[in-house]
Write a protein that holds these residues in place. Structure first.
Motif, PDB file in Angstrom:
ATOM      1  N   GLU A   1      78.221   2.125  47.997  1.00  0.00           N
ATOM      2  CA  GLU A   1      77.816   2.555  49.332  1.00  0.00           C
ATOM      3  C   GLU A   1      76.809   3.692  49.216  1.00  0.00           C
ATOM      4  O   GLU A   1      76.896   4.517  48.307  1.00  0.00           O
ATOM      5  CB  GLU A   1      79.037   3.001  50.121  1.00  0.00           C
ATOM      6  N   TYR A   2      75.878   3.705  50.158  1.00  0.00           N
ATOM      7  CA  TYR A   2      74.804   4.687  50.150  1.00  0.00           C
ATOM      8  C   TYR A   2      74.780   5.469  51.454  1.00  0.00           C
ATOM      9  O   TYR A   2      75.294   5.028  52.467  1.00  0.00           O
ATOM     10  CB  TYR A   2      73.456   4.002  49.955  1.00  0.00           C
ATOM     11  N   MET A   3      74.127   6.648  51.386  1.00  0.00           N
ATOM     12  CA  MET A   3      73.851   7.432  52.581  1.00  0.00           C
ATOM     13  C   MET A   3      72.369   7.747  52.588  1.00  0.00           C
ATOM     14  O   MET A   3      71.699   7.668  51.562  1.00  0.00           O
ATOM     15  CB  MET A   3      74.694   8.710  52.607  1.00  0.00           C
ATOM     16  N   SER A   4      71.863   8.086  53.757  1.00  0.00           N
ATOM     17  CA  SER A   4      70.447   8.408  53.891  1.00  0.00           C
ATOM     18  C   SER A   4      70.226   9.894  53.629  1.00  0.00           C
ATOM     19  O   SER A   4      71.171  10.674  53.505  1.00  0.00           O
ATOM     20  CB  SER A   4      69.973   8.054  55.301  1.00  0.00           C
ATOM     21  N   ALA A   5      68.974  10.302  53.561  1.00  0.00           N
ATOM     22  CA  ALA A   5      68.643  11.711  53.334  1.00  0.00           C
ATOM     23  C   ALA A   5      69.176  12.602  54.465  1.00  0.00           C
ATOM     24  O   ALA A   5      69.736  13.661  54.172  1.00  0.00           O
ATOM     25  CB  ALA A   5      67.137  11.878  53.157  1.00  0.00           C
ATOM     26  N   PRO A   6      69.054  12.212  55.739  1.00  0.00           N
ATOM     27  CA  PRO A   6      69.621  13.062  56.797  1.00  0.00           C
ATOM     28  C   PRO A   6      71.144  13.205  56.690  1.00  0.00           C
ATOM     29  O   PRO A   6      71.685  14.285  56.940  1.00  0.00           O
ATOM     30  CB  PRO A   6      69.239  12.342  58.092  1.00  0.00           C
ATOM     31  N   GLN A   7      71.821  12.144  56.290  1.00  0.00           N
ATOM     32  CA  GLN A   7      73.272  12.212  56.132  1.00  0.00           C
ATOM     33  C   GLN A   7      73.638  13.140  54.969  1.00  0.00           C
ATOM     34  O   GLN A   7      74.579  13.927  55.072  1.00  0.00           O
ATOM     35  CB  GLN A   7      73.855  10.820  55.895  1.00  0.00           C
ATOM     36  N   ALA A   8      72.912  13.047  53.868  1.00  0.00           N
ATOM     37  CA  ALA A   8      73.160  13.911  52.713  1.00  0.00           C
ATOM     38  C   ALA A   8      72.872  15.370  53.073  1.00  0.00           C
ATOM     39  O   ALA A   8      73.608  16.269  52.668  1.00  0.00           O
ATOM     40  CB  ALA A   8      72.303  13.483  51.529  1.00  0.00           C
ATOM     41  N   ALA A   9      71.814  15.598  53.831  1.00  0.00           N
ATOM     42  CA  ALA A   9      71.468  16.961  54.241  1.00  0.00           C
ATOM     43  C   ALA A   9      72.584  17.584  55.065  1.00  0.00           C
ATOM     44  O   ALA A   9      72.953  18.747  54.851  1.00  0.00           O
ATOM     45  CB  ALA A   9      70.162  16.944  55.040  1.00  0.00           C
ATOM     46  N   GLU A  10      73.138  16.821  55.980  1.00  0.00           N
ATOM     47  CA  GLU A  10      74.235  17.332  56.800  1.00  0.00           C
ATOM     48  C   GLU A  10      75.481  17.579  55.956  1.00  0.00           C
ATOM     49  O   GLU A  10      76.149  18.600  56.095  1.00  0.00           O
ATOM     50  CB  GLU A  10      74.548  16.332  57.915  1.00  0.00           C
ATOM     51  N   LYS A  11      75.768  16.665  55.047  1.00  0.00           N
ATOM     52  CA  LYS A  11      76.950  16.780  54.185  1.00  0.00           C
ATOM     53  C   LYS A  11      76.862  18.002  53.272  1.00  0.00           C
ATOM     54  O   LYS A  11      77.840  18.708  53.061  1.00  0.00           O
ATOM     55  CB  LYS A  11      77.084  15.507  53.350  1.00  0.00           C
ATOM     56  N   TRP A  12      75.668  18.254  52.722  1.00  0.00           N
ATOM     57  CA  TRP A  12      75.483  19.323  51.752  1.00  0.00           C
ATOM     58  C   TRP A  12      75.041  20.647  52.368  1.00  0.00           C
ATOM     59  O   TRP A  12      74.963  21.658  51.674  1.00  0.00           O
ATOM     60  CB  TRP A  12      74.472  18.901  50.692  1.00  0.00           C
ATOM     61  N   GLY A  13      74.680  20.649  53.644  1.00  0.00           N
ATOM     62  CA  GLY A  13      74.266  21.884  54.307  1.00  0.00           C
ATOM     63  C   GLY A  13      72.882  22.360  53.920  1.00  0.00           C
ATOM     64  O   GLY A  13      72.623  23.564  53.859  1.00  0.00           O
ATOM     65  N   ILE A  14      71.978  21.421  53.622  1.00  0.00           N
ATOM     66  CA  ILE A  14      70.592  21.765  53.303  1.00  0.00           C
ATOM     67  C   ILE A  14      69.676  20.923  54.186  1.00  0.00           C
ATOM     68  O   ILE A  14      70.135  20.041  54.904  1.00  0.00           O
ATOM     69  CB  ILE A  14      70.275  21.551  51.804  1.00  0.00           C
ATOM     70  N   SER A  15      68.374  21.183  54.117  1.00  0.00           N
ATOM     71  CA  SER A  15      67.441  20.457  54.975  1.00  0.00           C
ATOM     72  C   SER A  15      67.185  19.040  54.448  1.00  0.00           C
ATOM     73  O   SER A  15      67.354  18.753  53.253  1.00  0.00           O
ATOM     74  CB  SER A  15      66.107  21.198  55.069  1.00  0.00           C
ATOM     75  N   GLU A  16      66.769  18.184  55.354  1.00  0.00           N
ATOM     76  CA  GLU A  16      66.433  16.802  54.980  1.00  0.00           C
ATOM     77  C   GLU A  16      65.278  16.785  53.987  1.00  0.00           C
ATOM     78  O   GLU A  16      65.276  16.012  53.032  1.00  0.00           O
ATOM     79  CB  GLU A  16      66.066  16.020  56.232  1.00  0.00           C
ATOM     80  N   ARG A  17      64.304  17.656  54.197  1.00  0.00           N
ATOM     81  CA  ARG A  17      63.148  17.717  53.298  1.00  0.00           C
ATOM     82  C   ARG A  17      63.569  18.114  51.883  1.00  0.00           C
ATOM     83  O   ARG A  17      63.046  17.603  50.899  1.00  0.00           O
ATOM     84  CB  ARG A  17      62.103  18.701  53.844  1.00  0.00           C
ATOM     85  N   ARG A  18      64.525  19.040  51.784  1.00  0.00           N
ATOM     86  CA  ARG A  18      65.003  19.462  50.462  1.00  0.00           C
ATOM     87  C   ARG A  18      65.685  18.301  49.737  1.00  0.00           C
ATOM     88  O   ARG A  18      65.504  18.118  48.533  1.00  0.00           O
ATOM     89  CB  ARG A  18      65.963  20.645  50.603  1.00  0.00           C
ATOM     90  N   VAL A  19      66.440  17.500  50.471  1.00  0.00           N
ATOM     91  CA  VAL A  19      67.087  16.318  49.881  1.00  0.00           C
ATOM     92  C   VAL A  19      66.023  15.356  49.370  1.00  0.00           C
ATOM     93  O   VAL A  19      66.139  14.820  48.267  1.00  0.00           O
ATOM     94  CB  VAL A  19      68.016  15.616  50.901  1.00  0.00           C
ATOM     95  N   GLN A  20      64.965  15.147  50.147  1.00  0.00           N
ATOM     96  CA  GLN A  20      63.888  14.250  49.729  1.00  0.00           C
ATOM     97  C   GLN A  20      63.216  14.752  48.452  1.00  0.00           C
ATOM     98  O   GLN A  20      62.896  13.967  47.561  1.00  0.00           O
ATOM     99  CB  GLN A  20      62.850  14.120  50.849  1.00  0.00           C
ATOM    100  N   ILE A  21      63.030  16.061  48.359  1.00  0.00           N
ATOM    101  CA  ILE A  21      62.416  16.644  47.160  1.00  0.00           C
ATOM    102  C   ILE A  21      63.322  16.448  45.952  1.00  0.00           C
ATOM    103  O   ILE A  21      62.856  16.089  44.868  1.00  0.00           O
ATOM    104  CB  ILE A  21      62.096  18.143  47.387  1.00  0.00           C
ATOM    105  N   LEU A  22      64.631  16.681  46.133  1.00  0.00           N
ATOM    106  CA  LEU A  22      65.578  16.481  45.035  1.00  0.00           C
ATOM    107  C   LEU A  22      65.566  15.033  44.561  1.00  0.00           C
ATOM    108  O   LEU A  22      65.633  14.761  43.363  1.00  0.00           O
ATOM    109  CB  LEU A  22      66.987  16.889  45.472  1.00  0.00           C
ATOM    110  N   CYS A  23      65.457  14.094  45.498  1.00  0.00           N
ATOM    111  CA  CYS A  23      65.383  12.674  45.139  1.00  0.00           C
ATOM    112  C   CYS A  23      64.104  12.380  44.362  1.00  0.00           C
ATOM    113  O   CYS A  23      64.139  11.696  43.329  1.00  0.00           O
ATOM    114  CB  CYS A  23      65.431  11.810  46.397  1.00  0.00           C
TER     115      CYS A  23
END
Length: 59
Positions: free
Chosen positions: A2-24
């Motif tokens: 199962e997968y989650m999107s960048a906005p879902q990961a951002a909310e889960k981890w407490g960081i911005s969506e853009r930061r999640v995209q950069i980490l990816c």
């Protein structure tokens, strides 16, 4: 798997969506894949440590 999107990961981890995209894009999250413009992140992925911060360990 199962997968989650960048906005879902951002909310889960407490960081911005853009930061999640950069980490990816930097390959810091294991198991990610990109489908078109959307990053697919495994639901069980852990938030990577922030390499921009220096963590001090007091002994």
């Amino acid at each position: 798997m199962e997968y989650m999107s960048a906005p879902q990961a951002a909310e889960k981890w407490g960081i911005s969506e853009r930061r999640v995209q950069i980490l990816c894009a930097e390959g810091r999250i294991p198991g990610v894949s990109k489908l078109g413009y959307m990053w697919l992140i495994p639901k069980d992925a852990e938030k990577p440590a922030d390499a921009r911060r220096k963590e001090f360990k007091h002994e």
